[in-house]
Structure formats: C-alpha cells, structure tokens
Design a protein around this motif. Sequence first.
Motif: not given
Length: 281
Positions: A22-26, A31-32, A267-274, A276-281
């Motif tokens: 759902p997002w770019e793998l930055t 790292r996360l 599946e990645l956990s909901a906490e980790l997905l959140a 990852l979604a918040a990571a902007s770098e």
Amino acid sequence: MRFEKWQALGNDYVIVEAEPLPWELTAARVRLICDPHFGVGSDGILLLSRSVDPAYVAELRIFNPDGSEAELSGNGAREAILYAYRHGWTEEKTFSILTAAGPVTPTIASERTCSVAMGRAATASKDFPDGPADGRGTLSAAGREWAFQHVSIGNPQCAIEAAEELESLDLPATGPAIEGHELFPNRTNVSFYRVDGDRVRARIFERGVGETLSSGTGASGAAIAAFLRGAPSPLTVELDGGELTVEISDDLDVTLTGWAEPVCSGELSAELLAALAAASE
C-alpha cells in the motif's frame, strides 16, 4: 500485508510481493520490518515484482536491514528464485530474473536447491576506482595493514586471506573500518578466508549488515580471490551457516549452488502496519 520469511545457511530475508504493497518501501520502513524486537526481524527484505519484460520471470530489489539497497545477494537471490518457483511464477527449470546488478539465471534442482549463474566477475570496477586492473591492493584499518583482492560480483567484495588467524579475528571491531574505507566509495563487503585444497573457509562482514552467518556473494568473492591465486574450481566454501559451491570459469563467470527454505509466513500485525503507514522517510 502478507510476507514469507526464508533463510539460506542462516542468512534470513523477509520476502514481500510489490503489487499488494500500500506504500513505497522506504529505508525507514525497511528498518521497521527488519527490527528484531518491533518488526519481523531479518537480515533484509526481498521485494519481488512480476516483470513486464518477457525475458525475465521477475524483478528483484534487495534491501539491507539499515535501509540501504544492495545490488545483489547470492543467498537472497536464491531465496527469491525458489519462492517464485514454488508459488508458480514459472514452471521452467531454467529462467532469468532481473536485479540491480543485472540478470541472473537459475537452474532449479529441487524445491530447496538451485544453481545460479551470477554473471561475470571483475577485478576492476567503479567500486574500487583507483585500483589496478588486477584488483589487488593494501589498506590501513583497525591499526594494521591488510592486503586484499577487490572483486565485483554484482556488488563490491574485498577478500582478505587470513590463513591461521581467520578464526581469531574480531570482525565486529575490524569490519566497519574496511567496509567504509575511502578506497571504496560505495562501501564494500569484506570476506576473510583461508584455502585448503578445493575448500575455502570464509567469514563475512556484510555491507549494511555486519558479521553474518553466510553470504552468497561474499562466498563468491572469497572463492574468486582463492581461484586467482591458483585454487581449483569448483570450490566448496565453508561459512558459519553452512556450505556453498562456487564454480568459476577462466573468464570469471560464476555459478553459485546452494539451498534455501521458508521459515514462516503470515500477516504483519496491525500495530506494525500502523507504524509503517506513519513512516514518511
């Protein structure tokens, strides 16, 4: 987001397919995911996508746990290849995938084993820009002088013959200074090795990773350095995580043979997905 975790001789990668992301793998997201406490924990990430070019079954991007992108990984490529074959991306036993270092061509032997034509190695490259054509040099690091052999096998290798000193070397103390030495503008992987007939014992300090149980390209770098000094081909390379076979032609074409297997999937956990979604770098 679904993933599989694979390992080859203790060198473990998280494999994800690019299309559902759902997002770019930055770098921050890499790292996360690789974090051993808050993420999945791994030596890196393999990002696989189906190729639009019919000459290739897949395109592979390889990320180190520090977020940097690697040109090639022998173990990682083998894991990605066997993943794609197991998941039905192709029924052919021999095919090609595209990496940042160029195409590699595997031949499947079983669901767990394959040989990979890694391309032609070179002793001169942009990663050792001031080096001689034969790739030999010396450098000062960790308080001493080291004689080395530069090898480019899709990524830069610095191979150092360590003889009887090999097992006692403190790689975490020595490796960083060689990896980041000014001779290597893109940093370098470092292989310390010892030769015994048709066997090479190697310890690997991997760029962006640190000391690792195994590295396919690191094993190849050590084997090529040994071959250039008169060792035969093929060579069995003994790493901390197991053994690989490296075959080298007179023109330095390299074929790497070994195994890889899945460790887990989920599946990645909901906490980790959140996160990852918040990571902007």
